[in-house]
Scaffold this motif. Structure first.
Motif, PDB file in Angstrom:
ATOM      1  N   LYS A 142       0.829  -1.215   0.000  1.00 21.82           N
ATOM      2  CA  LYS A 142       0.000   0.000   0.000  1.00 21.82           C
ATOM      3  C   LYS A 142       0.862   1.263   0.000  1.00 21.82           C
ATOM      4  O   LYS A 142       0.497   2.278  -0.595  1.00 21.82           O
ATOM      5  N   GLN A 143       2.024   1.193   0.661  1.00 24.61           N
ATOM      6  CA  GLN A 143       2.911   2.353   0.676  1.00 24.61           C
ATOM      7  C   GLN A 143       3.607   2.523  -0.671  1.00 24.61           C
ATOM      8  O   GLN A 143       3.793   3.643  -1.153  1.00 24.61           O
ATOM      9  N   LYS A 144       3.957   1.408  -1.274  1.00 22.34           N
ATOM     10  CA  LYS A 144       4.572   1.468  -2.595  1.00 22.34           C
ATOM     11  C   LYS A 144       3.591   2.032  -3.617  1.00 22.34           C
ATOM     12  O   LYS A 144       3.958   2.876  -4.446  1.00 22.34           O
ATOM     13  N   HIS A 145       2.338   1.584  -3.547  1.00 24.23           N
ATOM     14  CA  HIS A 145       1.321   2.072  -4.478  1.00 24.23           C
ATOM     15  C   HIS A 145       1.083   3.573  -4.279  1.00 24.23           C
ATOM     16  O   HIS A 145       0.919   4.324  -5.249  1.00 24.23           O
ATOM     17  N   LEU A 146       1.078   4.012  -3.029  1.00 26.17           N
ATOM     18  CA  LEU A 146       0.895   5.436  -2.738  1.00 26.17           C
ATOM     19  C   LEU A 146       2.028   6.251  -3.348  1.00 26.17           C
ATOM     20  O   LEU A 146       1.810   7.311  -3.945  1.00 26.17           O
ATOM     21  N   LEU A 147       3.247   5.751  -3.213  1.00 26.32           N
ATOM     22  CA  LEU A 147       4.408   6.445  -3.761  1.00 26.32           C
ATOM     23  C   LEU A 147       4.328   6.500  -5.282  1.00 26.32           C
ATOM     24  O   LEU A 147       4.681   7.508  -5.904  1.00 26.32           O
ATOM     25  N   PHE A 185       9.431  14.614  -3.550  1.00 28.67           N
ATOM     26  CA  PHE A 185      10.350  13.488  -3.519  1.00 28.67           C
ATOM     27  C   PHE A 185      11.726  13.991  -3.112  1.00 28.67           C
ATOM     28  O   PHE A 185      12.114  15.114  -3.446  1.00 28.67           O
ATOM     29  N   LYS A 186      12.449  13.163  -2.377  1.00 35.19           N
ATOM     30  CA  LYS A 186      13.774  13.574  -1.915  1.00 35.19           C
ATOM     31  C   LYS A 186      14.659  14.003  -3.079  1.00 35.19           C
ATOM     32  O   LYS A 186      15.461  14.913  -2.959  1.00 35.19           O
ATOM     33  N   HIS A 187      14.503  13.344  -4.213  1.00 34.50           N
ATOM     34  CA  HIS A 187      15.330  13.654  -5.376  1.00 34.50           C
ATOM     35  C   HIS A 187      14.526  13.378  -6.634  1.00 34.50           C
ATOM     36  O   HIS A 187      13.679  12.485  -6.654  1.00 34.50           O
ATOM     37  N   ALA A 188      14.802  14.144  -7.669  1.00 32.01           N
ATOM     38  CA  ALA A 188      14.086  13.943  -8.934  1.00 32.01           C
ATOM     39  C   ALA A 188      14.279  12.528  -9.470  1.00 32.01           C
ATOM     40  O   ALA A 188      13.370  11.945 -10.071  1.00 32.01           O
ATOM     41  N   LEU A 189      15.465  11.947  -9.242  1.00 32.35           N
ATOM     42  CA  LEU A 189      15.710  10.581  -9.691  1.00 32.35           C
ATOM     43  C   LEU A 189      14.785   9.597  -8.997  1.00 32.35           C
ATOM     44  O   LEU A 189      14.383   8.590  -9.575  1.00 32.35           O
ATOM     45  N   MET A 190      14.454   9.899  -7.727  1.00 30.70           N
ATOM     46  CA  MET A 190      13.545   9.034  -6.979  1.00 30.70           C
ATOM     47  C   MET A 190      12.194   8.974  -7.682  1.00 30.70           C
ATOM     48  O   MET A 190      11.622   7.903  -7.885  1.00 30.70           O
ATOM     49  N   GLN A 191      11.681  10.142  -8.068  1.00 31.52           N
ATOM     50  CA  GLN A 191      10.384  10.172  -8.755  1.00 31.52           C
ATOM     51  C   GLN A 191      10.459   9.435 -10.079  1.00 31.52           C
ATOM     52  O   GLN A 191       9.550   8.675 -10.436  1.00 31.52           O
ATOM     53  N   ASP A 192      11.553   9.622 -10.836  1.00 35.01           N
ATOM     54  CA  ASP A 192      11.686   8.961 -12.139  1.00 35.01           C
ATOM     55  C   ASP A 192      11.632   7.447 -12.007  1.00 35.01           C
ATOM     56  O   ASP A 192      10.945   6.763 -12.774  1.00 35.01           O
ATOM     57  N   VAL A 193      12.376   6.912 -11.035  1.00 34.10           N
ATOM     58  CA  VAL A 193      12.445   5.458 -10.872  1.00 34.10           C
ATOM     59  C   VAL A 193      11.086   4.903 -10.462  1.00 34.10           C
ATOM     60  O   VAL A 193      10.631   3.881 -10.992  1.00 34.10           O
ATOM     61  N   VAL A 194      10.420   5.584  -9.524  1.00 34.75           N
ATOM     62  CA  VAL A 194       9.107   5.119  -9.068  1.00 34.75           C
ATOM     63  C   VAL A 194       8.097   5.179 -10.210  1.00 34.75           C
ATOM     64  O   VAL A 194       7.329   4.239 -10.440  1.00 34.75           O
ATOM     65  N   PHE A 220       0.645  18.011  -3.946  1.00 37.30           N
ATOM     66  CA  PHE A 220      -0.200  18.448  -2.839  1.00 37.30           C
ATOM     67  C   PHE A 220      -0.923  17.250  -2.230  1.00 37.30           C
ATOM     68  O   PHE A 220      -1.379  16.352  -2.933  1.00 37.30           O
ATOM     69  N   ARG A 221      -1.052  17.285  -0.932  1.00 37.69           N
ATOM     70  CA  ARG A 221      -1.746  16.212  -0.234  1.00 37.69           C
ATOM     71  C   ARG A 221      -3.211  16.144  -0.672  1.00 37.69           C
ATOM     72  O   ARG A 221      -3.790  15.058  -0.761  1.00 37.69           O
ATOM     73  N   SER A 222      -3.814  17.298  -0.944  1.00 39.55           N
ATOM     74  CA  SER A 222      -5.232  17.329  -1.305  1.00 39.55           C
ATOM     75  C   SER A 222      -5.503  16.554  -2.599  1.00 39.55           C
ATOM     76  O   SER A 222      -6.528  15.887  -2.730  1.00 39.55           O
ATOM     77  N   ILE A 223      -4.578  16.638  -3.567  1.00 41.67           N
ATOM     78  CA  ILE A 223      -4.747  15.879  -4.808  1.00 41.67           C
ATOM     79  C   ILE A 223      -4.544  14.390  -4.549  1.00 41.67           C
ATOM     80  O   ILE A 223      -5.308  13.547  -5.007  1.00 41.67           O
ATOM     81  N   LEU A 224      -3.503  14.068  -3.778  1.00 40.02           N
ATOM     82  CA  LEU A 224      -3.193  12.667  -3.497  1.00 40.02           C
ATOM     83  C   LEU A 224      -4.346  11.977  -2.767  1.00 40.02           C
ATOM     84  O   LEU A 224      -4.719  10.847  -3.102  1.00 40.02           O
ATOM     85  N   THR A 237       1.566   6.519  -7.097  1.00 40.93           N
ATOM     86  CA  THR A 237       0.547   7.512  -7.454  1.00 40.93           C
ATOM     87  C   THR A 237       1.108   8.920  -7.342  1.00 40.93           C
ATOM     88  O   THR A 237       0.901   9.764  -8.223  1.00 40.93           O
ATOM     89  N   ALA A 238       1.845   9.171  -6.251  1.00 36.30           N
ATOM     90  CA  ALA A 238       2.455  10.485  -6.061  1.00 36.30           C
ATOM     91  C   ALA A 238       3.422  10.812  -7.190  1.00 36.30           C
ATOM     92  O   ALA A 238       3.519  11.963  -7.632  1.00 36.30           O
ATOM     93  N   SER A 239       4.140   9.805  -7.690  1.00 39.62           N
ATOM     94  CA  SER A 239       5.117  10.043  -8.751  1.00 39.62           C
ATOM     95  C   SER A 239       4.448  10.502 -10.044  1.00 39.62           C
ATOM     96  O   SER A 239       5.048  11.222 -10.843  1.00 39.62           O
ATOM     97  N   VAL A 240       3.202  10.093 -10.266  1.00 37.17           N
ATOM     98  CA  VAL A 240       2.471  10.526 -11.455  1.00 37.17           C
ATOM     99  C   VAL A 240       2.056  11.987 -11.318  1.00 37.17           C
ATOM    100  O   VAL A 240       2.072  12.746 -12.289  1.00 37.17           O
ATOM    101  N   ILE A 241       1.703  12.395 -10.105  1.00 37.10           N
ATOM    102  CA  ILE A 241       1.321  13.794  -9.874  1.00 37.10           C
ATOM    103  C   ILE A 241       2.503  14.704 -10.174  1.00 37.10           C
ATOM    104  O   ILE A 241       2.360  15.738 -10.821  1.00 37.10           O
TER     105      ILE A 241
END
Length: 704
Positions: A531-536, A586-595, A547-551, A538-542
């Protein structure tokens, strides 16, 4: 997802199966996702002779011994034995949990299988079948779709061209040879020697595929990594820090200083500037910050709208009237060409006023540029200030166009951070004609500085020499990679502290080896609860910032807050801003890319459409401000109709701002989408309107 015991359907949040009561263990992998893996096929050379010369029972016994030993070896290296096909073994490394050294593990396992088969050869066996038994292997690394095996439906666990190429490479290998693809070699070349075979022809491939024959291992070192969120002290960068400190003190006296700080991802640009920021704040200076993002490259003035949004505390869900009031208050008293600056700043947020409604587009653009520069200069002129502009390599053309007048007006310290970029390099050259510009390049950390950084991560204790050697060899002084690597080692239990001393639980040559930072990040993500991986994901697509409100409108799962806090605790995401709206990054742009790239494309498209729909609902009262972002998300989805609609809206909005370059791009994207397939009758009027509107771009922007 199905129960592993009774195969009944289960929900993602269930702890026990509702049918048989079996406890459901957390899996590091979703039911289906895109994963980077290393695959090998090992075929028996001499199997035909074996089958012809020996009794079937003897053949079965020999093959059983080979397969049993192969399975044991694959398991030893944490691989996944996918299948036995006749005389072939297929194994996948990185299927369940990504490890940074999956390619290294695959090659070591393949070598051991080759050795195990060679040990079966006896003089008697060779005499009976007329040759030695041996193995030939193909190894390939790349992205596959990883899913669950369904024997009834005949569904494979891993699918993709990566698997096909591995199989074809095995067919080209001679007896006793291991042939690998380019990506595999790139990830392991520090640990193995290869002979380049050139581009070879493979069945089903129109072009030749680069192939390499494994010659043998080099003297190897291995490591295994995971993260716990330790943060290193600021280390190294002595000369850079000295120079910036001097300029900071000069800026306090009103002396202009402009720095462009260049470096690859992870080289420490943000950390260096963070130290300057802390010094400035300690001295009572004002600090203004804004960032560019990959997904805002087509949004005019995106950097400046972000800056003013922060300065004026503009919330995402505020009414146009409230936005106008806050902008008016923030720009109070600032005049541009005998006009108030507020209407032009408000125009950046799609807020129209009588002052600008009928203004000539060229005049409007000129006043907008001057207003941005004047407002920034006025705010920074109230006290000694530092202006930090991050990720300028992602800046839109209009943002860069404003930079010159902003810098010309400044009497403060400006720090522009960027990765190597032709457009930023060209801008620096242009700016240097009118003002002093300092371009600061960050080199990788030296060995002593890397050691100091690791020491700070390990509570000031002595660094194991083997770990330091690895960092110097593999990480090459990249601060982000170093921090991620050491954290990964600690969390995985390979690096342990006892009696105030850090030691390695095992020799690093037998541990996991991180070959790329993408692998490091993937390993961290795969260890999350589903569930935490899936949340991450979803956030990576945003986006990198979300914003928390969108998530929360997209993810309605229980314990959402708990999952967010866990992700923060693991330092995967950080709270970027609490007011006026809770925003994470995300801590780093690379983090978002990989997720993001771990998601199936069809899942990405679905979430992009959800994000666009939520934005339409949240920003209904001021939707014109978000035309570009909504267009971006619909364009990534399968909703072509809405994508074209918002791309045209964004293009018209750019024309109204005289941002012709951006307008041209929006119209071109809309045209490409609309004409990608045979035009339906209902789309013809849309195409006609698009072409008519696009024509205005030619009026303002003739230099295509």
């Amino acid at each position: 997802m199905n129960c592993p015991q009774c195969k009944s359907p289960i929900t993602g949040d269930a702890l026990f199966c509702s049918q048989c009561g079996a406890r459901l263990e957390a899996s590091g992998r979703s039911a289906e996702e895109r994963k980077k893996v290393t695959v090998f096929f090992s075929d028996i050379s001499g199997y035909t002779a074996l089958s012809e010369k020996l009794d079937p029972e003897e053949v079965k016994e020999i093959m059983s011994r080979i397969f049993s030993r192969a399975a044991s070896i694959v398991k030893e290296y944490d691989g996944h034995l996918d299948k036995f096909i006749g005389d072939c073994v297929m194994a996948v490394f990185g299927f369940d949990v990504t490890r940074e050294d999956d390619a290294v593990r695959a090659l070591r396992a393949a070598l051991e299988i080759h050795k195990a088969v060679s040990l079966l050869n006896t003089e008697e066996l060779k005499e009976r079948i007329g040759r030695d038994l041996s193995v030939h292997t193909g190894v390939n690394t790349g992205v596959v779709v990883a899913g669950d095996l369904d024997l009834e439906k005949g569904t494979e666990k891993v699918l993709g061209d990566t698997v096909n190429v591995a199989s074809r490479l095995a067919s080209t290998a001679k007896a006793g040879e291991i042939v690998a693809g380019r990506t595999t070699v790139h990830e392991v070349e520090r640990y193995f020697e290869f002979e380049e075979l050139g581009a070879i022809s493979l069945k089903g491939k129109s072009d030749g595929v680069p192939a390499f024959r494994l010659l043998g291992p080099r003297t190897s070192t291995g490591r295994n990594l995971m993260l716990k969120g330790r943060r290193a002290e600021f280390t190294g960068r002595v000369e850079e820090m000295k120079l910036l400190t001097e300029r900071l003190q000069m800026a306090k006296s009103g002396v202009k200083a402009v720095f462009f700080i260049r470096g690859e991802a992870g080289t420490g640009k943000s950390r260096l500037v963070e130290e300057v920021k802390h010094m400035a704040e300690a001295d009572g200076m004002a600090v203004l910050e804004a960032s560019c993002f990959d997904y805002t490259r087509g949004i005019p003035y995106s950097l400046w709208t972000g800056l003013f949004g922060s300065l004026f505390s503009l919330a995402e869900n505020e009414t146009p009237a409230t936005l106008s009031r806050k902008i008016e208050e923030g720009c109070a008293g600032i005049i541009v060409d005998e006009r108030p600056a507020a209407p032009f700043i408000a125009g950046l947020f799609a807020l129209e006023s009588d002052e600008v409604r009928n203004m000539d587009a060229g005049l409007l653009k000129g006043c907008t540029l001057k207003s941005i520069a004047s407002v920034v200069s006025s705010i920074c002129g109230k006290k000694p200030s530092v202006l930090i502009l991050d990720d300028m390599h992602w800046a839109d053309p209009s943002t860069l166009e404003v930079l010159a007048p902003v810098l010309e007006k400044n009497s403060y310290l400006v720090l522009c951070l960027y990765r190597p970029s032709d457009q930023v390099t060209a801008l620096i050259k242009e700016l240097r004609a009118g003002m002093p510009i300092e371009d600061l390049f960050l080199e990788p950390l030296k060995r002593d500085d890397s050691a100091g950084m690791i020491r700070s991560l390990l509570d000031g204790c002595e660094v194991p020499e083997e770990l330091l050697n690895f960092v110097s060899l593999q990480i090459k002084g990249n601060p982000f990679y170093i921090e991620e690597t050491v954290n990964n080692l600690v969390e995985s239990g390979i690096l342990n502290k006892a009696d105030g001393c850090w030691t390695l639980a095992r020799k690093l040559e037998n541990a996991d080896i991180p070959s790329t930072v993408q692998g490091i990040i993937s390993a961290r993500i795969d260890r999350l609860e589903p569930k935490q991986k899936h949340l991450l994901q979803t956030a990576s697509v945003i986006g990198q910032n979300f914003f928390r409100s969108i998530l929360t409108r997209i993810e309605k799962a229980a314990e959402l807050e708990e999952s967010i806090e866990l992700l923060k605790g693991k330092d995967l995401i950080r709270e970027f801003r609490a007011q006026p709206d809770l925003e994470y990054m995300f801590k780093h742009a690379l983090m978002q890319d990989v997720v993001y790239n771990s998601l199936l494309k069809k899942e990405r498209r679905r979430i992009h459409e959800d994000v666009a729909r939520v934005m339409e609902e949240l920003f209904a009262d001021r939707i014109s401000e978000f035309y570009e972002s909504i267009a971006f998300h619909y364009r990534q989805s399968e909703n072509t109709e809405k994508a074209v609609f918002y791309l045209m809206k964004a293009g018209k909005k750019c024309i109204d701002k005289y941002a012709a370059a951006e307008a041209n791009e929006f119209y071109r994207n809309a045209y490409d989408l609309l004409t990608a397939k045979p035009l339906a009758a209902a789309d013809r009027p849309v195409l006609l309107r698009l072409l008519n509107d696009w024509g205005w771009v030619l009026y303002f922007y003739v230099d295509f």
